[in-house]
Design a protein around this motif. Structure first.
Motif: not given
Length: 385
Positions: A208-210, A317-329, A345-348, A372-374
């Motif tokens: 996973l990647t955050l 918008l950031a939250v909704e778009t991330a979910r639509r693009a495949g984020a787990l949450g 998100v899954d790292s892939s 960016f990732t943390v």
């Protein structure tokens, strides 16, 4: 930090004409879940991140504290330690000088100091750049004064500085995460007892990647929105006859709705349900790992958006778009009214989610977000000298 320890030492010497006694650093934090619960004696689950603020410092023979910031305003501020008092310092310097004041106010004398500050924690992004600065100064002052204070004691001094010198009514979470964090772990903090427990948060090992999505909408804790939410919570607790909202459970909400006005009820409902989400998240991390956290992150954002009303169009918008693009949450993180969202998100899928968010912001005419990732990192301490 932006500069290496060697570069920061050289920058200190160029600025002050002598070598520093050492270099100390403290990380920013991401709050995984548990927003606006800390000042309600509740539960939070932040983690220290691999972005930090560093302080090069050397004691002086007088009672003067000189602080130079290499980021933000890039300016030098000087103050007499004997004359520091609540509200006596304005702007960014209130954070480091407020910590020195807090040491003095508790009877722990600190020497006059020259300080050079550098950071790569974004300011105003909801990643607690203020606590990173406070905690870097706190561990430095603790060392140079031989005070021997513990991490929780230093966290309390940082909070006191932010509450009384800066005037921001924040809780204990940010400083605790910055001081108590450990690599690969989140900090499960009971804000009433101040007891902290490290909970495994192995993102990479789980594939996973955050992602942090900095909307570039700056927020300010000393502004009225944060203070009014805290006042609503205190009013709700008073009307319900409890010491703090921590003392209410989800089962109590039905009775609460008949006592409180509609807005106060929604504020209370957020805190009560958010506490429950923190406890559920800790259980998930202990048993199933971070891959199962997605639904709780989504529920948390909805609660902050609708009940606590601390989101903004860019965060949504950031939250909704991330979910639509495949984020787990995904959820906003931090005090709100701007700042950052996080997406698990899954790292892939990280690149696809990043691109989708950037495209959505461009289409909406918003400023380009920083994505960016943390990773969970270790807490504050001495890094050189």
């Amino acid at each position: 930090m932006t500069l290496s320890a060697t570069e920061l030492s050289a920058a200190f010497t160029a600025r002050f004409g002598r070598e520093p006694a050492g270099i100390w650093a403290a990380p920013g934090r991401v709050n995984l879940i548990g927003e606006h619960t800390d000042y309600n004696d509740g539960f939070v689950l932040p983690f220290a991140i691999n972005r930090s603020t560093a302080v090069a410092a050397a004691p002086r023979r007088d009672r003067t504290a000189r602080v130079y910031s290499a980021f933000g305003e890039g300016s030098l501020v000087s103050a007499d330690l004997n004359e520091l008092s609540t509200g006596s310092v304005q702007g960014w310097a209130a954070y480091p000088l407020g910590v020195l004041w807090a040491f003095e106010d508790r009877g722990t004398g600190v020497p006059g100091l020259d300080l050079y500050v550098d950071s790569d924690v974004p300011v105003g992004a909801g990643l607690s750049s203020s606590a990173a600065l406070e905690c870097a100064v706190a561990v430095m002052a603790n060392d140079l004064s031989d005070a021997g204070l513990t991490g929780p004691e230093l966290a309390a001094l940082g909070q006191r500085a932010e509450n009384l010198m800066v005037g921001a009514p924040t809780g204990i979470m940010d400083q605790s995460a910055s001081l108590l964090g450990e690599e690969g772990h989140a900090v499960f903090l009971d804000c009433r007892s101040r007891e902290a427990e490290l909970v495994p948060l192995d993102l990479a090992g789980s594939g996973l990647t955050l992602l942090v999505i900095d909307t570039r909408v700056s927020h300010e804790h000393a502004s009225g929105g944060y203070a009014s939410r805290r006042a609503s919570c205190e009013q709700g607790a008073k009307e319900m006859g409890v010491a703090a909202l921590r003392d209410l459970t989800v089962k109590d909400l039905a009775a609460t709705a008949g006592v409180l006005d509609e807005e106060t009820f929604r504020r209370v409902r957020h805190v009560v349900t958010e506490n429950a989400r923190v406890l559920a998240a800790v259980d998930i991390l202990r048993t199933d790992g971070p891959g199962k956290l997605g639904p709780l992150l989504n529920e948390s954002h909805a609660s902050m958006r609708d009940d606590f009303e601390i989101s903004c169009p860019e965060l949504d918008l950031a939250v909704e778009t991330a979910r639509r693009a495949g984020a787990l949450g995904a959820r906003m993180t931090g005090g709100g009214f701007g700042g950052s969202a996080i997406a698990l998100v899954d790292s892939s899928a990280a690149d696809a989610v990043t691109a989708a968010v950037s495209d959505a912001f461009a289409a909406a005419g918003y400023a380009t977000p920083a994505v960016f990732t943390v990773l969970p990192a270790s807490g504050a301490g001495r890094v050189e000298g």
